[in-house]
Every structure is written in C-alpha cells, then in structure tokens.
Design an enzyme around this catalytic site. Structure first.
Site, short mmCIF file in Angstrom:
data_model
loop_
_atom_site.label_atom_id
_atom_site.label_comp_id
_atom_site.label_asym_id
_atom_site.label_seq_id
_atom_site.Cartn_x
_atom_site.Cartn_y
_atom_site.Cartn_z
N GLN A 109 -4.46 -1.72 9.70
CA GLN A 109 -4.32 -3.05 9.13
C GLN A 109 -4.89 -4.09 10.09
O GLN A 109 -4.46 -4.18 11.24
CB GLN A 109 -2.83 -3.34 8.83
N LYS A 152 0.84 -1.20 0.00
CA LYS A 152 0.00 0.00 0.00
C LYS A 152 0.87 1.26 0.00
O LYS A 152 0.57 2.24 -0.68
CB LYS A 152 -0.93 -0.02 1.21
N ASP A 186 -10.47 2.92 4.16
CA ASP A 186 -10.89 1.54 3.94
C ASP A 186 -12.40 1.39 3.81
O ASP A 186 -12.88 0.33 3.40
CB ASP A 186 -10.43 0.68 5.13
#
Ligand code: NAP
Length: 290
Positions: A97, A53, A120
């Site tokens: 994460q 990412k 997200d």
C-alpha cells in the site's frame, strides 16, 4: 442532454462474481488463491483501502494475508516482509500500500516484489511489459477504466482521449492501454505544466481526470457528448468527491462515472482479477528470475 451513468459498482460486482467462480474452480483443483497486503504506518486512508481489499478478497473466497508494520518500520524491515511473502506458496499476489511513510522508499520496495506476484501491476517488469504490449498484470485502476469503457461499448478507435494526470499509478499506464493497437484512441496525456489545458479538455471525446483536485473540471469545460471518467477521490466536508463537478458535467457529457461508485470499485475488482490470474501462472519460476 443527461449523460448515461457508468455504474462501476455494478460492473465491479460482475467482475468480482467472475473472480469468485474462478477461485472456486481453482480450489476444486487444489490451487489456493491468496492475496497479501503490506501496510506500513497508520494513515487512515490507507487503512480503509487495505481493509476494503481484504473484505473483497475474502468475499471472493481468497486467502487473505494482512501484514501491518508500524510507522517506525525500517526500509529493511519492509523489504524483508515482502521477501517472506515472495517465498510464501500460499500467496499468489501481493500489494504494497502506497505511499509509504516519510523516510521510506516506496519505489525501491516495489522492486522487491516478485513480478510473478505483482497484483498491482506497478513493478517495473509489469510496466515494461505493458509498454511492449506483452501479457502482464495491468495496474488495477487503468484496467478498471478499460473494462468500464468496454462494458458500456464506448468506442475508442479514432477517438481523442485526453488524460489529465501523468502518474505511474493511473495516467501513464492508461495512456498505453488507450493507445494500444486494437483500442486505437489518439491519446494526449496532460499534467500541471500543460499549456492551455482547457483547450485539450474541451477537445476530448474521452476525458479521464486523475489529479486529486475536487471539482477541477466542470460541465462548461467538456465537449458535449464526451465520455467522462473521474478517477479523483477527494475527502471534503461534503464527503468523498471526484475531480469532476458531477452536477454540471452530467448535463453535458454523453456518459460519466460518478464518485463514489465509478472507478473506485473497479480498482478493487481488478486487483482481485489480477490475483486470480497470477495464481494460474505456470511460469512463476521463470518470471521470478528477472
Ligand atoms: P498523483 O501521483 O499525485 O498525480 C497527480 C497528477 O495530476 C500529476 O501528474 C500532476 O501533474 C497532475 N496535476 C495536479 N494538479 C494538476 C493541475 N492543476 N492541472 C493538471 N494536472 C495536474 O496522483 P494519483 O495517484 O494519480 O491520483 C490522482 C487522483 O486519483 C487522486 O485523487 C487519487 O486519490 C485518485 N485515485 C483514485 C483511484 C481509484 O481507484 N478511483 C486510484 C488511484 C488514484 P505533474 O505530474 O505535473 O505534477
């Protein structure tokens, strides 16, 4: 019949190029786009995901902020890093994460993220807005799947879409997107308790498999001509494989995503697309109040 291969790598490259152009244009107007990641512990898979990412964010011209906490971090420490990033004007979007190491509450930590920085799309505020068909960051993997269907002109109205797996990360948001007005698929969301899963799978015009079981679905199980979207990422002795047995499914499906090179690259690209969109929001304060 051999299926058309849905090339996620190529579509993701197009999305990333578009994001890079937008980041450049914003920079010229004095707006910095920044993506922050919060990684807790040393899980090798999570480290690989976070690193990819960051590489993608930097390649798109974004500022990349990497916060890594040790396995021993407390809930309070994790949440305080998230609060710092919420307050950092250089951070447009962030991801936590998941999963967090045992003993930490990932759901509670996600709720600390300012919804205006929810890259997200997994904050309850974003998921709630998705349910209401209101604008919000859409979870990156389901968004990536929708972009692939769109790019390859896969028809959805009136089609039966069967989703195997009901996680908040993939199955549930995707069910909302496929069943939304204008997309108009008839969605069946299945799971480990589904009775006669094989019959559901065999009836799918669009089959999405997101369960984390290598080769769970093979060519004998799918409807000839179906579109097969394989979300699974399973590390095996033979390398990374999906939830679908590609070799047999490619002979029966009408279109299929490979693993790797299908959904995975789209997830990262859509994360960047969410981040650049968040950077352009002018109502950040208003939404932060929720
Ligand atoms: P998850 O949270 O573990 O959820 C798995 C889902 O699969 C659950 O709903 C579970 O049912 C269902 N399931 C498990 N075994 C099943 C079976 N035998 N029959 C029917 N349903 C079954 O997983 P996830 O986070 O959604 O991830 C799923 C897979 O996608 C993993 O391989 C993951 O690595 C991959 N993934 C890939 C990407 C990408 O970018 N390509 C992104 C996210 C995830 P119950 O609810 O009944 O337990």
């Amino acid at each position: 019949m051999t299926a058309r291969i849905i090339d996620g790598k190529q579509v993701a490259a197009e999305v990333r190029a578009e994001v890079a152009r937008e980041v450049k244009a914003l920079a010229e107007d004095g707006t910095t786009v920044g993506l922050a990641t919060v990684l807790v512990g040393a899980d090798p898979g999570s480290r690989v995901y976070v690193a990819s990412k960051h590489r993608a964010a930097v390649a798109a011209g974004m500022l990349s902020v990497d916060r890594h906490l040790p396995e021993t971090a407390t809930q309070q420490e994790v949440e305080s890093v998230i609060r710092e990033l919420n307050a950092d004007p250089g951070v447009s979007g962030m991801i936590l994460q998941l999963p967090l190491p045992d003993g930490l509450d990932g759901d509670a930590a996600v709720e600390i993220i300012d919804p205006a920085k929810d890259a997200d799309g997994l904050h309850p505020f974003s998921l709630g807005r998705l349910l209401l068909s209101r604008p919000a960051p859409v979870a990156a993997t389901p968004q990536g799947i929708m972009r692939l269907l769109d790019h390859y002109d896969i028809e959805t109205p009136g089609k039966k879409a069967v989703i195997v797996g009901r996680s908040f990360l993939v199955g549930r948001p995707l069910a909302m997107l496929l069943g939304a007005k204008g997309v108009d698929a008839t969605v069946v969301m299945t799971h480990s308790r589904t009775v006669d899963l094989a019959a559901e799978i065999a009836s799918a015009d669009i089959l999405v498999v997101a369960i984390g079981r290598p080769g769970f679905v093979d060519g004998t199980m799918i409807k000839p001509g179906a579109t097969v979207i394989d979300v699974g990422i399973n590390r095996t002795d033979d390398g990374i494989v999906g939830d679908v047995d590609f070799e047999s499914a490619v002979e029966v499906a009408g279109a299929i995503t490979p693993v790797p090179g299908g959904v995975g690259p789209m997830t990262v690209a859509c994360l960047l697309a969410n981040t650049v969109r968040l950077a352009t929001q002018t109502d950040r304060q208003g939404r932060s109040g929720h």
